[in-house]
Design a protein around this motif. Sequence first.
Motif, short mmCIF file in Angstrom:
data_model
loop_
_atom_site.label_atom_id
_atom_site.label_comp_id
_atom_site.label_asym_id
_atom_site.label_seq_id
_atom_site.Cartn_x
_atom_site.Cartn_y
_atom_site.Cartn_z
N TYR A 3 0.84 -1.20 0.00
CA TYR A 3 0.00 0.00 0.00
C TYR A 3 0.87 1.25 0.00
O TYR A 3 2.04 1.22 0.36
CB TYR A 3 -0.92 0.01 1.23
N PRO A 4 0.30 2.39 -0.43
CA PRO A 4 1.03 3.65 -0.43
C PRO A 4 1.34 4.11 0.99
O PRO A 4 0.89 3.51 1.96
CB PRO A 4 0.06 4.63 -1.13
N GLY A 5 2.09 5.20 1.10
CA GLY A 5 2.51 5.63 2.43
C GLY A 5 2.62 7.12 2.61
O GLY A 5 3.71 7.64 2.83
N CYS A 6 1.50 7.83 2.46
CA CYS A 6 1.43 9.26 2.81
C CYS A 6 2.41 10.13 2.00
O CYS A 6 2.89 11.13 2.51
CB CYS A 6 1.69 9.46 4.30
N GLY A 7 2.72 9.73 0.79
CA GLY A 7 3.64 10.51 -0.02
C GLY A 7 5.06 10.01 0.02
O GLY A 7 5.79 10.07 -0.98
#
Length: 372
Positions: free
Chosen positions: A44-48
Amino acid sequence: QFKAKLVTITSQVFSHMDKSNGRKVLREKACQKQKQKFSSSAVYPGCGYVEVMDALVEQVMEPQNVQPQSVNIEAFVWGYNGEDKLQGMSEMLQKMGITVNTYLPAADLQTIQKAPRAALNIVRRKKWALAMEQRFGTPFLHVADMQEWHGIEGISDLYRQIGKMLGCEDAVERVLQAEYERVAARYYELRAEFAKHKFCLIAHGIAYLPDALRVYQQDYGLPITKICIIMNPSYQAETGLDDAMMQRFKDRIELAKAEYGCEAEILLEPSAEALREAAQSCDFVICNGHPRYASLDVPVLYNLFDRSVWNYQGFVDIMEEVWQMLQRPQRTGSSLLLSKLAYDPVFYPMREADKDSKASRELYSRVWRQRK
């Protein structure tokens, strides 16, 4: 004007872990085998931050000749006092003959370009590491939950795994043995001091309670005699865990107790009176700083769960700090008027009497966990 290379970063819009991945992590955690290091299949992505790392892999890094026995270390999300943690790791690796190629992304352009020289990536978030593995063939070691690599045993596991992946197991073992002999006497002296006390652990969930038992009971040697579990009443609904998954977590707790020699009594959602009795039957309480515990009037230990370090001496230094805490007990009581208010046990710092604010906070919590 500056003839700079432009690195474009693709926005992930709402880039926190979503509901589906969050639930996947918990389900896989429930099925985790004893002594198996946890690394979820969720990506998953991570806040930028992860998006920046992806961009560096795709747009900045260039193919290199791989240097044997060299590593890249991800520079973020190592928790409390992270810089010192990585310094300790670097010193241990150097003694083992392993070179740190770079800390990513805390490096200049030329160093980042040459990141694929490393034979191994040591990472906390694996999305970008998977991309680097696919593009350059760089394998990675995923340190997902630092508590699983905690203490003397966990530190040993980390370097043995690195040594195995780099093909230098013998050099790793020599250094580990020398480092252990240097601290062993004081390590066992401190464990003997800790064994003279009884501790009550207050937990706010069951998924990571086995990790907490490993940290406190096995690694530090703090005898846990009471475990009080106080959870968000909406926890099961918000996490999507059915009764079978909840039972798996409870079974893992019992397995962890047996493995770590913990004979603690477990109190699930104890009443205020039962919580007070459990706490006062022990010498110390291990808990967070929630004001509701001020009424227990029992000395507390704070901030131990996130004190992972990557060398033996650093861990013994933390044990020395714990020993000092036991010599000068800090009680939960406070003379501040704010500590006398009745706070909601779940949505701190909401007050129990503030029904409107509490309702808004509950709605926010439900909406947050429904995000996709």
